[in-house]
Design a protein around this motif. Structure first.
Motif, PDB file in Angstrom:
ATOM      1  N   LEU A   1       6.128  35.293  -3.269  1.00  0.00           N
ATOM      2  CA  LEU A   1       5.165  34.987  -4.325  1.00  0.00           C
ATOM      3  C   LEU A   1       4.544  33.617  -4.077  1.00  0.00           C
ATOM      4  O   LEU A   1       4.887  32.637  -4.722  1.00  0.00           O
TER       5      LEU A   1
ATOM      6  N   THR B   1       1.658  32.519  -4.718  1.00  0.00           N
ATOM      7  CA  THR B   1       0.873  31.994  -5.844  1.00  0.00           C
ATOM      8  C   THR B   1       1.758  31.178  -6.776  1.00  0.00           C
ATOM      9  O   THR B   1       1.421  30.060  -7.155  1.00  0.00           O
ATOM     10  N   LEU B   2       2.902  31.758  -7.125  1.00  0.00           N
ATOM     11  CA  LEU B   2       3.828  31.071  -8.032  1.00  0.00           C
ATOM     12  C   LEU B   2       4.316  29.782  -7.394  1.00  0.00           C
ATOM     13  O   LEU B   2       4.430  28.753  -8.055  1.00  0.00           O
TER      14      LEU B   2
ATOM     15  N   TYR C   1       1.706  27.190  -7.872  1.00  0.00           N
ATOM     16  CA  TYR C   1       1.630  26.727  -9.265  1.00  0.00           C
ATOM     17  C   TYR C   1       2.771  25.778  -9.574  1.00  0.00           C
ATOM     18  O   TYR C   1       2.589  24.751 -10.207  1.00  0.00           O
TER      19      TYR C   1
ATOM     20  N   ARG D   1       2.183  22.503  -7.953  1.00  0.00           N
ATOM     21  CA  ARG D   1       1.128  21.746  -8.635  1.00  0.00           C
ATOM     22  C   ARG D   1       1.704  21.020  -9.845  1.00  0.00           C
ATOM     23  O   ARG D   1       1.417  19.845 -10.083  1.00  0.00           O
TER      24      ARG D   1
ATOM     25  N   GLU E   1       3.980  12.080 -10.089  1.00  0.00           N
ATOM     26  CA  GLU E   1       3.062  11.036 -10.560  1.00  0.00           C
ATOM     27  C   GLU E   1       3.758  10.091 -11.533  1.00  0.00           C
ATOM     28  O   GLU E   1       3.509   8.891 -11.521  1.00  0.00           O
TER      29      GLU E   1
ATOM     30  N   ARG F   1       4.764  23.571 -19.394  1.00  0.00           N
ATOM     31  CA  ARG F   1       4.729  24.340 -18.154  1.00  0.00           C
ATOM     32  C   ARG F   1       6.080  24.975 -17.863  1.00  0.00           C
ATOM     33  O   ARG F   1       6.168  26.114 -17.422  1.00  0.00           O
TER      34      ARG F   1
ATOM     35  N   GLU G   1       6.645  27.960 -19.783  1.00  0.00           N
ATOM     36  CA  GLU G   1       5.866  29.050 -19.182  1.00  0.00           C
ATOM     37  C   GLU G   1       6.627  29.684 -18.015  1.00  0.00           C
ATOM     38  O   GLU G   1       6.728  30.902 -17.890  1.00  0.00           O
TER      39      GLU G   1
ATOM     40  N   ILE H   1       8.019  33.384 -17.253  1.00  0.00           N
ATOM     41  CA  ILE H   1       7.670  34.157 -16.056  1.00  0.00           C
ATOM     42  C   ILE H   1       8.925  34.675 -15.364  1.00  0.00           C
ATOM     43  O   ILE H   1       9.041  35.862 -15.046  1.00  0.00           O
TER      44      ILE H   1
ATOM     45  N   ASP I   1       8.793  38.623 -15.756  1.00  0.00           N
ATOM     46  CA  ASP I   1       7.995  39.242 -14.698  1.00  0.00           C
ATOM     47  C   ASP I   1       8.796  40.348 -14.000  1.00  0.00           C
ATOM     48  O   ASP I   1       9.901  40.098 -13.489  1.00  0.00           O
TER      49      ASP I   1
ATOM     50  N   ILE J   1       9.716  39.878 -10.170  1.00  0.00           N
ATOM     51  CA  ILE J   1      10.775  38.902  -9.922  1.00  0.00           C
ATOM     52  C   ILE J   1      12.111  39.447 -10.389  1.00  0.00           C
ATOM     53  O   ILE J   1      13.114  39.378  -9.692  1.00  0.00           O
TER      54      ILE J   1
END
Lengths: 117, 386
Positions: free
Chosen positions: B120, B122-123, B126, B129, B136, B178, B181, B185, B189, B192
């Motif tokens: 996965l 994409t996950l 994310y 990110r 930071e 996040r 979230e 998931i 999902d 998964i």
């Protein structure tokens, strides 16, 4: 389903990445970059050379020379911490793009001239 | 006999860490496994012995790139024990805040790697990110993304500025959203859930027997967390250990996300409760500790219990022994691989969150292998100078 809805939500957003060489990152306060030497305040006490964990700093007292090997330096900032002068003679600058093609260019040598500087 | 040995790693497209596992397989099924370590040996423990105590701090930070702050905290705590030195209250809070941010980014990295091993991508992107929020925050408070040299013997090197607290709180709030979230998931999902439930199962009984550490043992239902002992200021912050019951790959991920949420809570609490005052006690540049004095210091690193044993030889350590969490966790590797199929191996290993750069501090000579390769001293030296 969770990932798909997330992907659809983000499709119109700006990319999260930066275009690095064109777009420089913002350097935060307290960043430990290349070590810089201020000849005007240096008293050649040798503390930075003795306390350096990787022995990157060498000092020649007679010639009033101060040199650093950036290839050895681990940018820990200990030389700055132990420096007894005010303002500090050795400090971390905000320079970070330090790559060179030749090893010799990492050895930087500075000399205190008679007039100072 | 239909049994084969399949070598897995140290260079393998599906596994990033340099570890070698010999898998004995029957068809696709794994019958037995053998772990070979030592591809990342750096000789750090020996190097400690010819460095002053204060210089050792910088070496300990470089044992691991991800949990460097915990290594210095543990080393500094040990040296402070040897000196009978109590560090200022504010320094304790700063150590906790920086450490917990480090835990968040380490756990999110582990989650990202699990997602990547599942295919996965994409996950994975994310999660990475959003991990940037934690990175930071670290950069804001310490000035650097990695190796922030916050600890010195007797306290911390740099104070954290009150003007940034608002920004840190905002970042933590976003991270909290996040992470909720991602919890949703991972729990809901279908792709998964079907892929990683009941994979890499470690029962409560086996966990007690083999004693892995960190989220890996807590996911099997055993409450074992060094932070429960209340070192530094964890008892003031009302820390509660997170446990799970499943014991499989999914449960390990869920426990990690819940731990991140607990870390976010701890940071928010610590920013409110942090007292004003000095940040470090002054210690002499050349520390002298009476010869023969010894101590054991332990902290809860992101991957579990980290132990430093220190024995003094005056101005330098006589011996430094590091027991990293991954080394202890590798005891279960045979248990959780046996019975599953080859495609499950990368995701099971990724779910342990192994950190080989911490673990490989010992040389293992394997006498059972038929082929032996001798590396001469010259060879090693040549490689070092390259």
């Amino acid at each position: 389903m969770g990932i798909l809805s997330e992907a659809i939500k983000r499709i119109l957003e700006r990319p999260a990445t930066r275009k690095y060489p064109k777009e420089k990152p913002k350097i935060p306060e307290g960043f430990r970059g290349r070590i810089e030497w201020n000849p005007e305040t240096c008293i050649f006490c040798m503390l930075c050379a003795i306390n350096c964990p990787t022995n990157a700093i060498t000092i020649n007292k007679e010639k009033k020379e101060w040199s650093i090997d950036i290839g050895k330096c681990i940018f820990c900032g200990r030389c700055h911490d132990v420096c007894p002068t005010k303002p500090k003679s050795v400090s971390n600058s905000k320079k970070y793009e330090l790559a060179e093609y030749e090893k010799e260019k990492f050895r930087l040598k500075f000399r205190k001239s008679e007039r100072g500087g | 006999m239909n049994e084969f040995y399949i070598p897995f790693g140290p260079q393998h497209p599906a596994l990033i860490e340099p570890v070698h596992i010999k898998l004995k397989v029957d068809g696709e099924k794994i019958v037995d496994s053998e772990l070979v370590l030592g591809y990342n040996h750096k000789g750090i423990e020996k190097s400690f012995e010819n460095r002053w105590w204060a210089k050792g701090m910088y070496l300990s930070e470089r044992v691991c790139g991800i949990c460097g702050h915990y290594h210095t905290s543990c080393f500094a705590q040990g040296v402070e024990n040897l000196l009978d030195l109590e560090i200022p209250e504010r320094a304790k809070y700063i150590r906790v805040i920086i450490g917990e941010i480090e835990r968040i980014h380490s756990h999110m990295l582990a989650l990202g790697i699990v997602a990547y091993e599942l295919g996965l991508d994409t996950l994975f992107h994310y999660i990475f990110r959003d991990r940037e929020l934690a990175m930071e925050t670290q950069e804001l408070l310490t000035g650097n993304r990695v190796h922030f040299v916050m600890n010195v013997i007797g306290g911390v090197r740099k104070d954290i500025e009150t003007k940034y607290f608002n920004l840190v709180e905002k970042n933590m709030e976003r991270l909290d959203n996040r992470l909720h979230e991602y919890l949703k998931i991972f729990k809901t999902d279908t792709a998964i859930r079907k892929r990683i439930t009941h994979i890499g199962y470690l029962s409560r009984r086996k966990a007690k027997e083999l004693t892995p550490v960190g989220p890996n043992i807590r996911a099997s239902g055993i409450k074992y967390d060094v932070r429960e002992s209340g070192y530094l200021v964890y008892d003031n912050l009302g820390f509660k250990a997170v446990t799970g019951e499943g014991g499989d790959v999914l449960e390990r991920c869920v426990v990690r996300i819940k731990e991140c949420l607990e870390s976010v809570r701890l940071i928010e609490d610590a920013l409110v409760k942090i007292p004003k005052g000095e940040i470090s006690k002054s210690v002499p540049l050349l520390l002298k500790i009476p010869e023969g004095r010894e101590t054991v210091s332990r902290v809860e690193a992101p991957r579990g219990e980290l132990i430093y044993y220190l024995k003094s030889a005056g101005d330098k350590p006589y011996r430094v022994k590091i027991r990293t969490p991954t080394y202890q966790t590798f005891t279960i590797i045979n248990e959780i691989l046996r019975g599953y199929e080859i495609p499950d191996v990368p995701v099971i290993i990724a779910s342990l969150d192994p950190c080989l750069s911490c673990t490989d501090r010992l040389t293992i000579v394997d006498l059972n292998t038929e082929r032996e390769r001798v590396v001469s001293g010259d060879d090693i030296r040549r490689r070092e100078t390259l």
